[in-house]
Design an enzyme around this catalytic site. Sequence first.
Site, PDB file in Angstrom:
ATOM      1  N   CYS A   1     -10.180  19.435   2.298  1.00  0.00           N
ATOM      2  CA  CYS A   1     -10.690  19.380   1.184  1.00  0.00           C
ATOM      3  C   CYS A   1     -10.466  20.634   0.141  1.00  0.00           C
ATOM      4  O   CYS A   1     -10.262  20.677  -0.956  1.00  0.00           O
ATOM      5  CB  CYS A   1     -12.031  18.559   1.201  1.00  0.00           C
ATOM      6  SG  CYS A   1     -12.118  17.136   1.726  1.00  0.00           S
ATOM      7  N   ALA A   2     -11.224  21.595   0.952  1.00  0.00           N
ATOM      8  CA  ALA A   2     -11.047  22.989   0.104  1.00  0.00           C
ATOM      9  C   ALA A   2      -9.655  23.371  -0.299  1.00  0.00           C
ATOM     10  O   ALA A   2      -9.491  23.930  -1.238  1.00  0.00           O
ATOM     11  CB  ALA A   2     -11.851  23.931   1.076  1.00  0.00           C
TER      12      ALA A   2
END
Length: 169
Positions: free
Chosen positions: A61-62
């Site tokens: 996600c990052a």
Amino acid sequence: MSRTIMRRGAEMHVAGELPQPGDRLPPMKLTGTDLADVGLDAFAGKAKIFNIFPSLDTPTCALSMKQFNARVEAMPGVVLLQVSADLPFAHKRFCAAEGLKNGVTLSMMRDKTFAADYGVLIEDGGMAGLCARAVIVADGNDVVVHSQLVSEISEEPDYDAAMAALESA
């Protein structure tokens, strides 16, 4: 209708229908980092790319936040909407720590209907209640030109396909 996605070999089910090319975006009400409610009207007339993900505190996600942020940097008229169930405070902290300035982070903190309305609500398993990983690209009239529900949640979305779709938006 429920669809199946995977998380490292384990099945999870996702509720709702992901908007498809030609569909109009459903209305939305999410929370910005200033704790104000945000709807589609805030981005009227702009092409939109939704980067939807479970939590910015996971490596994939990052990475997707950083990738999309870098790719939209030189694209005037395009707004990057980064959506998850993370609190607005976490969004703000993450973006400040990573130097991300090219997107708008939005939280489902107050209204969980976004995930169901946009077809990304994980229904079961340890991630129930979070968003599945998905990308939706819409033109300035809120008509979808590209969408992808990532079948293996630990994998990145197809950045190139999303960016190519922006050219037609």
